[in-house]
Design a protein around this motif. Structure first.
Motif, PDB file in Angstrom:
ATOM      1  N   PHE A  87       0.851  -1.185   0.000  1.00 45.76           N
ATOM      2  CA  PHE A  87       0.000   0.000   0.000  1.00 45.76           C
ATOM      3  C   PHE A  87       0.884   1.232   0.000  1.00 45.76           C
ATOM      4  O   PHE A  87       1.793   1.353   0.827  1.00 45.76           O
ATOM      5  N   GLU A  88       0.646   2.149  -0.931  1.00 44.06           N
ATOM      6  CA  GLU A  88       1.374   3.417  -0.978  1.00 44.06           C
ATOM      7  C   GLU A  88       0.354   4.523  -1.204  1.00 44.06           C
ATOM      8  O   GLU A  88      -0.426   4.453  -2.156  1.00 44.06           O
ATOM      9  N   HIS A  89       0.378   5.513  -0.307  1.00 44.85           N
ATOM     10  CA  HIS A  89      -0.630   6.567  -0.407  1.00 44.85           C
ATOM     11  C   HIS A  89      -0.153   7.813   0.315  1.00 44.85           C
ATOM     12  O   HIS A  89       0.584   7.733   1.294  1.00 44.85           O
ATOM     13  N   GLU A  90      -0.600   8.977  -0.165  1.00 42.40           N
ATOM     14  CA  GLU A  90      -0.314  10.231   0.519  1.00 42.40           C
ATOM     15  C   GLU A  90      -1.262  10.368   1.711  1.00 42.40           C
ATOM     16  O   GLU A  90      -2.349   9.807   1.703  1.00 42.40           O
ATOM     17  N   TYR A  91      -0.821  11.098   2.709  1.00 39.23           N
ATOM     18  CA  TYR A  91      -1.691  11.383   3.848  1.00 39.23           C
ATOM     19  C   TYR A  91      -1.465  12.806   4.314  1.00 39.23           C
ATOM     20  O   TYR A  91      -0.413  13.388   4.099  1.00 39.23           O
ATOM     21  N   SER A  92      -2.493  13.363   4.954  1.00 35.58           N
ATOM     22  CA  SER A  92      -2.397  14.736   5.438  1.00 35.58           C
ATOM     23  C   SER A  92      -2.447  14.816   6.956  1.00 35.58           C
ATOM     24  O   SER A  92      -2.018  15.796   7.533  1.00 35.58           O
ATOM     25  N   ASP A  93      -2.977  13.786   7.589  1.00 33.48           N
ATOM     26  CA  ASP A  93      -3.174  13.809   9.029  1.00 33.48           C
ATOM     27  C   ASP A  93      -2.413  12.652   9.661  1.00 33.48           C
ATOM     28  O   ASP A  93      -2.842  11.506   9.583  1.00 33.48           O
ATOM     29  N   GLU A  94      -1.284  12.959  10.289  1.00 35.57           N
ATOM     30  CA  GLU A  94      -0.446  11.911  10.870  1.00 35.57           C
ATOM     31  C   GLU A  94      -1.185  11.123  11.944  1.00 35.57           C
ATOM     32  O   GLU A  94      -1.120   9.897  11.972  1.00 35.57           O
ATOM     33  N   ASP A  95      -1.894  11.814  12.836  1.00 33.19           N
ATOM     34  CA  ASP A  95      -2.626  11.118  13.899  1.00 33.19           C
ATOM     35  C   ASP A  95      -3.724  10.231  13.319  1.00 33.19           C
ATOM     36  O   ASP A  95      -3.958   9.125  13.806  1.00 33.19           O
ATOM     37  N   GLY A  96      -4.394  10.713  12.285  1.00 33.67           N
ATOM     38  CA  GLY A  96      -5.421   9.903  11.632  1.00 33.67           C
ATOM     39  C   GLY A  96      -4.831   8.662  10.997  1.00 33.67           C
ATOM     40  O   GLY A  96      -5.400   7.565  11.100  1.00 33.67           O
ATOM     41  N   LEU A  97      -3.671   8.804  10.350  1.00 37.95           N
ATOM     42  CA  LEU A  97      -2.993   7.660   9.745  1.00 37.95           C
ATOM     43  C   LEU A  97      -2.605   6.651  10.809  1.00 37.95           C
ATOM     44  O   LEU A  97      -2.841   5.451  10.662  1.00 37.95           O
ATOM     45  N   VAL A  98      -2.013   7.121  11.909  1.00 43.73           N
ATOM     46  CA  VAL A  98      -1.585   6.226  12.989  1.00 43.73           C
ATOM     47  C   VAL A  98      -2.786   5.477  13.566  1.00 43.73           C
ATOM     48  O   VAL A  98      -2.733   4.259  13.763  1.00 43.73           O
ATOM     49  N   SER A  99      -3.874   6.172  13.809  1.00 43.18           N
ATOM     50  CA  SER A  99      -5.084   5.521  14.338  1.00 43.18           C
ATOM     51  C   SER A  99      -5.605   4.472  13.366  1.00 43.18           C
ATOM     52  O   SER A  99      -6.010   3.380  13.765  1.00 43.18           O
ATOM     53  N   TRP A 100      -5.602   4.810  12.085  1.00 42.32           N
ATOM     54  CA  TRP A 100      -6.073   3.874  11.066  1.00 42.32           C
ATOM     55  C   TRP A 100      -5.198   2.626  11.030  1.00 42.32           C
ATOM     56  O   TRP A 100      -5.703   1.504  11.020  1.00 42.32           O
ATOM     57  N   ILE A 101      -3.882   2.814  11.036  1.00 39.13           N
ATOM     58  CA  ILE A 101      -2.953   1.673  11.022  1.00 39.13           C
ATOM     59  C   ILE A 101      -3.145   0.827  12.283  1.00 39.13           C
ATOM     60  O   ILE A 101      -3.176  -0.402  12.219  1.00 39.13           O
ATOM     61  N   LEU A 102      -3.286   1.470  13.438  1.00 41.09           N
ATOM     62  CA  LEU A 102      -3.503   0.728  14.683  1.00 41.09           C
ATOM     63  C   LEU A 102      -4.791  -0.084  14.633  1.00 41.09           C
ATOM     64  O   LEU A 102      -4.865  -1.164  15.222  1.00 41.09           O
ATOM     65  N   SER A 103      -5.797   0.412  13.928  1.00 43.72           N
ATOM     66  CA  SER A 103      -7.056  -0.332  13.828  1.00 43.72           C
ATOM     67  C   SER A 103      -6.884  -1.635  13.049  1.00 43.72           C
ATOM     68  O   SER A 103      -7.708  -2.530  13.154  1.00 43.72           O
ATOM     69  N   MET A 104      -5.793  -1.755  12.301  1.00 44.17           N
ATOM     70  CA  MET A 104      -5.505  -2.982  11.537  1.00 44.17           C
ATOM     71  C   MET A 104      -4.804  -4.038  12.404  1.00 44.17           C
ATOM     72  O   MET A 104      -4.553  -5.141  11.944  1.00 44.17           O
ATOM     73  N   ARG A 105      -4.448  -3.636  13.619  1.00 45.10           N
ATOM     74  CA  ARG A 105      -3.730  -4.488  14.569  1.00 45.10           C
ATOM     75  C   ARG A 105      -2.464  -5.033  13.918  1.00 45.10           C
ATOM     76  O   ARG A 105      -1.627  -4.257  13.491  1.00 45.10           O
ATOM     77  N   THR A 106      -2.298  -6.340  13.823  1.00 46.17           N
ATOM     78  CA  THR A 106      -1.058  -6.902  13.282  1.00 46.17           C
ATOM     79  C   THR A 106      -1.138  -7.177  11.789  1.00 46.17           C
ATOM     80  O   THR A 106      -0.227  -7.774  11.222  1.00 46.17           O
ATOM     81  N   GLN A 107      -2.202  -6.730  11.138  1.00 46.09           N
ATOM     82  CA  GLN A 107      -2.390  -7.022   9.721  1.00 46.09           C
ATOM     83  C   GLN A 107      -1.795  -5.955   8.804  1.00 46.09           C
ATOM     84  O   GLN A 107      -1.980  -6.005   7.596  1.00 46.09           O
ATOM     85  N   ALA A 108      -1.078  -4.992   9.391  1.00 46.02           N
ATOM     86  CA  ALA A 108      -0.410  -3.955   8.597  1.00 46.02           C
ATOM     87  C   ALA A 108       0.954  -3.676   9.213  1.00 46.02           C
ATOM     88  O   ALA A 108       1.095  -3.633  10.432  1.00 46.02           O
ATOM     89  N   THR A 109       1.940  -3.503   8.361  1.00 46.29           N
ATOM     90  CA  THR A 109       3.295  -3.156   8.802  1.00 46.29           C
ATOM     91  C   THR A 109       3.755  -1.962   7.985  1.00 46.29           C
ATOM     92  O   THR A 109       3.876  -2.047   6.751  1.00 46.29           O
ATOM     93  N   VAL A 110       3.993  -0.853   8.647  1.00 49.74           N
ATOM     94  CA  VAL A 110       4.473   0.344   7.959  1.00 49.74           C
ATOM     95  C   VAL A 110       5.954   0.157   7.628  1.00 49.74           C
ATOM     96  O   VAL A 110       6.749  -0.222   8.480  1.00 49.74           O
ATOM     97  N   ILE A 111       6.294   0.442   6.396  1.00 41.86           N
ATOM     98  CA  ILE A 111       7.690   0.384   5.949  1.00 41.86           C
ATOM     99  C   ILE A 111       8.318   1.766   6.088  1.00 41.86           C
ATOM    100  O   ILE A 111       9.424   1.908   6.581  1.00 41.86           O
TER     101      ILE A 111
END
Length: 138
Positions: A87-111
């Motif tokens: 997944f590659e995408h632009e984002y504008s809200d760092e806190d929103g991105l972090v919350s979204w990634i956390l909602s994926m639990r262990t099913q997402a790994t940020v590179i």
């Protein structure tokens, strides 16, 4: 339920602004209003409302495919040989991105970016520390 918005002149900025009516607790208005025949159309494009600040690159478990499609569209990821999703995408809200990634639990790994990886690690460590051991009652 939809949100009600209204275009009014902002006295603070002396310009037209969109206001969410459900956020207003009290409205003060003049007894006389000048009727304006032409109200400028606001730029409600994603780039104007949410200007991109950075780009995130992450690997998602194949089970998250539906979630990526629904949230960001079919072109937001590349399926890799092992079935995971890049997944590659632009984002504008760092806190929103972090919350979204956390909602994926262990099913997402940020590179990348590394700053987001560090923030996720910090939050995960704090949560683990909070729940380590049992509940202590006084």
């Amino acid at each position: 339920m939809g949100k009600l918005v209204c275009i009014w002149i902002c006295l603070l900025r002396n310009d037209f602004r969109l206001f969410k009516l459900n956020r207003m607790t009290s409205i003060v208005h003049a007894n006389h209003f000048e009727k304006r025949t032409k109200i400028p159309e606001p730029d409600l494009s994603s780039k104007a409302v949410f200007p991109h600040q950075n780009r995130v690159k992450a690997i998602f478990d194949a089970s998250m495919k539906w979630h990526l499609i629904e949230t960001y569209g079919i072109d937001s990821f590349t399926e890799l040989a092992d079935g995971t999703l890049l997944f590659e995408h632009e984002y504008s809200d760092e806190d929103g991105l972090v919350s979204w990634i956390l909602s994926m639990r262990t099913q997402a790994t940020v590179i990348e970016p590394e700053a987001i990886r560090r923030k996720l690690y910090s939050i995960a460590t704090e949560v683990a520390e909070k729940y380590k051991g049992g509940m202590k009652h006084e």
